[in-house]
Design a protein around this motif. Structure first.
Motif, PDB file in Angstrom:
ATOM      1  N   GLY A  67       0.810  -1.212   0.000  1.00 31.79           N
ATOM      2  CA  GLY A  67       0.000   0.000   0.000  1.00 31.79           C
ATOM      3  C   GLY A  67       0.841   1.258   0.000  1.00 31.79           C
ATOM      4  O   GLY A  67       0.590   2.197  -0.770  1.00 31.79           O
ATOM      5  N   THR A  68       1.872   1.283   0.851  1.00 33.86           N
ATOM      6  CA  THR A  68       2.748   2.451   0.918  1.00 33.86           C
ATOM      7  C   THR A  68       3.510   2.646  -0.383  1.00 33.86           C
ATOM      8  O   THR A  68       3.609   3.767  -0.911  1.00 33.86           O
ATOM      9  CB  THR A  68       3.738   2.289   2.094  1.00 33.86           C
ATOM     10  OG1 THR A  68       3.002   2.128   3.317  1.00 33.86           O
ATOM     11  CG2 THR A  68       4.642   3.499   2.215  1.00 33.86           C
ATOM     12  N   LEU A  69       4.071   1.560  -0.920  1.00 33.62           N
ATOM     13  CA  LEU A  69       4.848   1.653  -2.162  1.00 33.62           C
ATOM     14  C   LEU A  69       3.985   2.059  -3.345  1.00 33.62           C
ATOM     15  O   LEU A  69       4.424   2.818  -4.219  1.00 33.62           O
ATOM     16  CB  LEU A  69       5.538   0.318  -2.441  1.00 33.62           C
ATOM     17  CG  LEU A  69       6.661  -0.078  -1.478  1.00 33.62           C
ATOM     18  CD1 LEU A  69       7.107  -1.508  -1.742  1.00 33.62           C
ATOM     19  CD2 LEU A  69       7.840   0.881  -1.580  1.00 33.62           C
ATOM     20  N   SER A  70       2.750   1.555  -3.395  1.00 29.57           N
ATOM     21  CA  SER A  70       1.889   1.892  -4.534  1.00 29.57           C
ATOM     22  C   SER A  70       1.447   3.348  -4.482  1.00 29.57           C
ATOM     23  O   SER A  70       1.197   3.961  -5.523  1.00 29.57           O
ATOM     24  CB  SER A  70       0.677   0.960  -4.587  1.00 29.57           C
ATOM     25  OG  SER A  70      -0.196   1.204  -3.500  1.00 29.57           O
ATOM     26  N   ASP A  71       1.347   3.924  -3.280  1.00 31.73           N
ATOM     27  CA  ASP A  71       1.074   5.356  -3.169  1.00 31.73           C
ATOM     28  C   ASP A  71       2.281   6.186  -3.599  1.00 31.73           C
ATOM     29  O   ASP A  71       2.138   7.257  -4.190  1.00 31.73           O
ATOM     30  CB  ASP A  71       0.711   5.713  -1.722  1.00 31.73           C
ATOM     31  CG  ASP A  71      -0.774   5.539  -1.431  1.00 31.73           C
ATOM     32  OD1 ASP A  71      -1.560   5.413  -2.386  1.00 31.73           O
ATOM     33  OD2 ASP A  71      -1.149   5.518  -0.240  1.00 31.73           O
ATOM     34  N   ARG A  72       3.471   5.662  -3.327  1.00 23.96           N
ATOM     35  CA  ARG A  72       4.688   6.426  -3.600  1.00 23.96           C
ATOM     36  C   ARG A  72       5.156   6.284  -5.043  1.00 23.96           C
ATOM     37  O   ARG A  72       5.540   7.267  -5.683  1.00 23.96           O
ATOM     38  CB  ARG A  72       5.800   5.975  -2.648  1.00 23.96           C
ATOM     39  CG  ARG A  72       7.117   6.752  -2.809  1.00 23.96           C
ATOM     40  CD  ARG A  72       8.115   6.353  -1.752  1.00 23.96           C
ATOM     41  NE  ARG A  72       7.610   6.627  -0.394  1.00 23.96           N
ATOM     42  CZ  ARG A  72       8.255   6.272   0.718  1.00 23.96           C
ATOM     43  NH1 ARG A  72       9.406   5.634   0.644  1.00 23.96           N
ATOM     44  NH2 ARG A  72       7.746   6.566   1.893  1.00 23.96           N
ATOM     45  N   TYR A  73       5.132   5.060  -5.577  1.00 23.22           N
ATOM     46  CA  TYR A  73       5.719   4.798  -6.889  1.00 23.22           C
ATOM     47  C   TYR A  73       4.697   4.428  -7.963  1.00 23.22           C
ATOM     48  O   TYR A  73       5.055   4.313  -9.136  1.00 23.22           O
ATOM     49  CB  TYR A  73       6.751   3.670  -6.779  1.00 23.22           C
ATOM     50  CG  TYR A  73       7.886   3.970  -5.839  1.00 23.22           C
ATOM     51  CD1 TYR A  73       8.810   4.964  -6.139  1.00 23.22           C
ATOM     52  CD2 TYR A  73       8.028   3.281  -4.640  1.00 23.22           C
ATOM     53  CE1 TYR A  73       9.864   5.247  -5.271  1.00 23.22           C
ATOM     54  CE2 TYR A  73       9.069   3.554  -3.773  1.00 23.22           C
ATOM     55  CZ  TYR A  73       9.982   4.542  -4.090  1.00 23.22           C
ATOM     56  OH  TYR A  73      11.016   4.823  -3.231  1.00 23.22           O
ATOM     57  N   GLY A  74       3.446   4.203  -7.576  1.00 27.06           N
ATOM     58  CA  GLY A  74       2.442   3.770  -8.524  1.00 27.06           C
ATOM     59  C   GLY A  74       2.109   2.301  -8.355  1.00 27.06           C
ATOM     60  O   GLY A  74       2.876   1.530  -7.762  1.00 27.06           O
ATOM     61  N   ARG A  75       0.949   1.910  -8.899  1.00 25.82           N
ATOM     62  CA  ARG A  75       0.461   0.539  -8.698  1.00 25.82           C
ATOM     63  C   ARG A  75       1.196  -0.482  -9.581  1.00 25.82           C
ATOM     64  O   ARG A  75       1.574  -1.556  -9.117  1.00 25.82           O
ATOM     65  CB  ARG A  75      -1.029   0.445  -9.002  1.00 25.82           C
ATOM     66  CG  ARG A  75      -1.995   1.467  -8.473  1.00 25.82           C
ATOM     67  CD  ARG A  75      -1.780   2.089  -7.168  1.00 25.82           C
ATOM     68  NE  ARG A  75      -2.982   2.812  -6.705  1.00 25.82           N
ATOM     69  CZ  ARG A  75      -2.982   3.612  -5.664  1.00 25.82           C
ATOM     70  NH1 ARG A  75      -1.874   3.829  -4.975  1.00 25.82           N
ATOM     71  NH2 ARG A  75      -4.103   4.214  -5.289  1.00 25.82           N
TER      72      ARG A  75
END
Length: 409
Positions: A67-75
């Motif tokens: 969840g954190t990574l997808s907010d930061r770098y995209g899904r």
């Protein structure tokens, strides 16, 4: 634009991708418990369940980071990374000379599942918007668990015809190759849809919580918010009993003299009913609300587990598998949709990741709890204890969760 109809092609592609994610998990459901006892001669249930403990811990952790990574770098990058992690898994399951290799493969499997499955959930929420969230989660989870069911049945057949290794795991290798190819070449980024939804949000409660830190979101999802925390504990108990079913049901059935083919059928029926049922339960919760679907589903699961604990024939266990699958179908997409109802779009992905951290932590808790009780008192006692815990979880939802956190009411 938000909406299922407006994004149908990409939505259906993500449904297909999640079916492959589920199939990658399903390659283990029938075969691995038997591999533990028949190939590696692990006598204690707690030792045999180490692979579920490893899977649950790694998947729970990756759910949080997804969840954190997808907010930061995209899904999309997170989805692709999950498939890349999965590449060595079939080879380790096929050629692993010791049980430690199997446990290590399940660390990778949990990592991969946490990244891929979490991201397909988040991407579908991005695409459909608030009014069809339950339907979207029902379709997503149905695809994943029908993938589990079909593969569990297929690997049971392959194992009975060709042995426990390598044939069943070649199917998983094919799923990983196809899933990676589709994710790289065909899946498109969806993060901008979440931003568009956030710009349209006017709910005063949500706007007041729009700028929360990740630590604040963790506390809110896990403990403070009555609905989010109720959903998190129910998800954890749900996967606690799924971990029990994964690890101990095949051993119980084999000990009762069932054939490998019959064990494969039982291992497939539970996720098949679970998967197919979600085609209806997710959409129904959009119309009628989340709370009582979750409560009733947990109680139906408890009844199914109690029937397994008291049963001793294929026919009785088949009925129990249907009940367990039906109860889980009522709960699984509804829990995810309930998170989406309450969480603000700007931190929904992180809240989903935290919920899935607790939910899939249930695999680890289930492996330890059921293994210890089974070692001390036998498998039926372990199943009975988990049945009681599941019923208690449903009562917690009934008493604690707010009834009005639903976008269409």
């Amino acid at each position: 634009m938000l909406g299922l109809r407006q994004n149908l092609a990409q939505f259906l592609l993500l449904v297909a991708v999640n079916a492959l994610v589920g199939g990658t998990l399903g390659q283990e459901r029938t075969v691995l418990p038997l591999l533990a006892s028949q190939t590696f001669h692990l006598g204690l249930y707690t030792s045999a369940l180490t692979y579920i403990l490893a899977f649950g811990l790694s998947k729970a952790a990756m759910n949080y980071f997804a969840g954190t990574l997808s907010d930061r770098y995209g899904r999309k990058p997170v989805l692709v990374a999950g498939w890349l992690v999965a590449i060595p898994i079939p080879l380790m399951l096929i050629f692993g000379p010791t049980w430690a290799w199997i446990v290590a493969a399940n660390v990778l499997l949990g990592t991969s599942q946490g990244l891929t499955w979490s991201t397909t959930v988040i991407m579908k929420m991005d695409l459909v918007g608030p009014r069809q969230r339950g339907l979207a989660m029902g379709l997503n989870e149905a695809a994943g668990y029908l993938g589990v069911a079909v593969t569990a049945l297929a690997t049971g057949y392959l194992a009975s015809a060709y042995g426990l290794r390598p044939a069943p795991f070649l199917l998983g290798a094919a799923y990983i190759a196809l899933g990676l190819g589709l994710s790289v070449l065909r899946v498109r980024e969806t993060h901008h849809h979440a931003r568009a939804e956030a710009s349209q949000h006017v709910n005063a409660h949500d706007q007041a919580h729009a700028g929360l830190t990740t630590k604040e979101i963790f506390t809110l999802t896990s403990f403070k918010d009555r609905s989010l925390s109720s959903v998190s504990q129910a998800g954890m108990v749900n996967n606690l009993n799924d971990g029990l079913a994964w690890g101990l049901f095949p051993v119980l059935f084999a000990g009762a003299g069932l054939s490998l083919h019959q064990i494969g059928i039982l291992a497939a029926v539970y996720p098949a009913v679970w998967g197919a049922g979600q085609l209806f339960t997710g959409a129904a919760s959009d119309r009628w609300g989340r709370k009582w679907f979750i409560t009733a589903g947990m109680l139906v699961q408890a009844v199914g587990l109690a029937v397994v604990a008291g049963g001793d024939t294929f026919a009785i266990w088949l009925v129990a598998a249907v009940l367990l699958g039906l109860g889980t179908a009522m709960v699984y997409p509804t829990l995810l949709a309930a998170i989406g109802d309450v969480a603000h779009p700007t931190w929904r992905a992180r809240s989903v990741g935290i919920y899935r951290l607790w939910r899939d932590g249930g695999f680890a808790v289930g492996a330890l709890l059921s293994g210890l009780i089974a070692d001390l008192y036998g498998i039926p006692a372990a199943i009975g204890a988990v049945a009681a815990l599941t019923a208690l979880s449903g009562l917690v939802v009934a008493l604690r969760m707010r009834g009005n956190d639903h976008t269409t009411t």
